[in-house]
Every structure is written in C-alpha cells, then in structure tokens.
Scaffold this motif. Structure first.
Motif, PDB file in Angstrom:
ATOM      1  N   UNK A   1      16.389  85.190 -37.055  1.00 18.75           N
ATOM      2  CA  UNK A   1      17.672  85.086 -37.735  1.00 18.75           C
ATOM      3  C   UNK A   1      18.229  83.672 -37.677  1.00 18.75           C
ATOM      4  N   UNK A   2      18.130  83.053 -36.493  1.00 23.80           N
ATOM      5  CA  UNK A   2      18.606  81.667 -36.364  1.00 23.80           C
ATOM      6  C   UNK A   2      17.750  80.718 -37.195  1.00 23.80           C
ATOM      7  N   UNK A   3      16.432  80.955 -37.217  1.00 24.25           N
ATOM      8  CA  UNK A   3      15.555  80.119 -38.045  1.00 24.25           C
ATOM      9  C   UNK A   3      15.952  80.223 -39.512  1.00 24.25           C
ATOM     10  N   UNK A   4      16.163  81.435 -39.972  1.00 24.78           N
ATOM     11  CA  UNK A   4      16.506  81.653 -41.378  1.00 24.78           C
ATOM     12  C   UNK A   4      17.861  81.050 -41.734  1.00 24.78           C
ATOM     13  N   UNK A   5      18.757  80.968 -40.770  1.00 25.30           N
ATOM     14  CA  UNK A   5      20.078  80.375 -41.000  1.00 25.30           C
ATOM     15  C   UNK A   5      20.075  78.870 -40.706  1.00 25.30           C
ATOM     16  N   UNK A   6      18.910  78.341 -40.354  1.00 24.63           N
ATOM     17  CA  UNK A   6      18.751  76.921 -40.017  1.00 24.63           C
ATOM     18  C   UNK A   6      19.611  76.523 -38.815  1.00 24.63           C
ATOM     19  N   UNK A   7      19.737  77.455 -37.851  1.00 25.37           N
ATOM     20  CA  UNK A   7      20.528  77.218 -36.640  1.00 25.37           C
ATOM     21  C   UNK A   7      19.697  77.339 -35.372  1.00 25.37           C
TER      22      UNK A   7
ATOM     23  N   UNK B   1      15.530  73.742 -36.207  1.00 24.94           N
ATOM     24  CA  UNK B   1      16.282  73.194 -37.337  1.00 24.94           C
ATOM     25  C   UNK B   1      16.167  71.688 -37.377  1.00 24.94           C
ATOM     26  N   UNK B   2      16.016  71.157 -38.566  1.00 22.34           N
ATOM     27  CA  UNK B   2      15.859  69.713 -38.747  1.00 22.34           C
ATOM     28  C   UNK B   2      17.010  68.932 -38.142  1.00 22.34           C
ATOM     29  N   UNK B   3      18.204  69.457 -38.227  1.00 23.75           N
ATOM     30  CA  UNK B   3      19.374  68.749 -37.718  1.00 23.75           C
ATOM     31  C   UNK B   3      19.277  68.559 -36.212  1.00 23.75           C
ATOM     32  N   UNK B   4      18.490  69.403 -35.516  1.00 24.75           N
ATOM     33  CA  UNK B   4      18.362  69.304 -34.060  1.00 24.75           C
ATOM     34  C   UNK B   4      17.186  68.403 -33.651  1.00 24.75           C
TER      35      UNK B   4
END
Length: 82
Positions: A33-39, A77-80
């Motif tokens: 779920x976190x992967x799909x939300x990019x979190x 997530x890319x942002x991390x």
C-alpha cells in the motif's frame, strides 16, 4: 496488488512459519500500500524487513534476504532516495 507484488506475496507466504501467516500478510499488504502511494521509505523498509525475517522459516531467511537486498531498494519512494 500488482503482478510483481502478488508474485512476491505468494513466494514469501510459502516460506512463512506456521502461525505467523496473518502477521506476514498484514506486513506485506501495508508495504504494498505504501509502495503504491509512493510513501514507502527506508525506515518503513527496514521495519518490514525485521518483521518478515522473524516470520520466516529459518531455512529460508538467507534466500529471502538476498532477494530483498537485491530488489527491495528499488521499491523505496524516489523522494526518499535522495
């Protein structure tokens, strides 16, 4: 779940200790779920790894760790990553 997540899900569940299936299912669904939300960040990845390792049959720990180390970082997530 996408097809890759479903494949990993089935792979991990087949290597899970008896009585730990529910915890493994919940952990994997939360991660997906976190992967799909990019979190999905590094901290969440590390926490999930600990739960997953503790739920695995001992003879499968090295096998799963190798796969997670090889592919797991790709799902943060890319942002991390930066």
């Amino acid at each position: 779940m996408n097809s890759g997540q479903n494949q990993f899900f089935e792979f991990i569940l087949s290597r899970t200790k008896e009585g730990h299936e529910e915890k493994m299912i919940n952990t994997l669904k939360e991660c997906f779920g976190m992967q799909n939300a990019n979190n999905f960040n590094k901290e969440e990845y590390d926490k999930a790894c600990l739960v997953i390792i503790n739920c695995l049959k001992p003879e499968h720990v090295d096998e799963v760790l190798n796969i997670m180390n090889k592919f797991g970082q790709n799902h943060i997530s890319k942002k991390d990553k930066y």
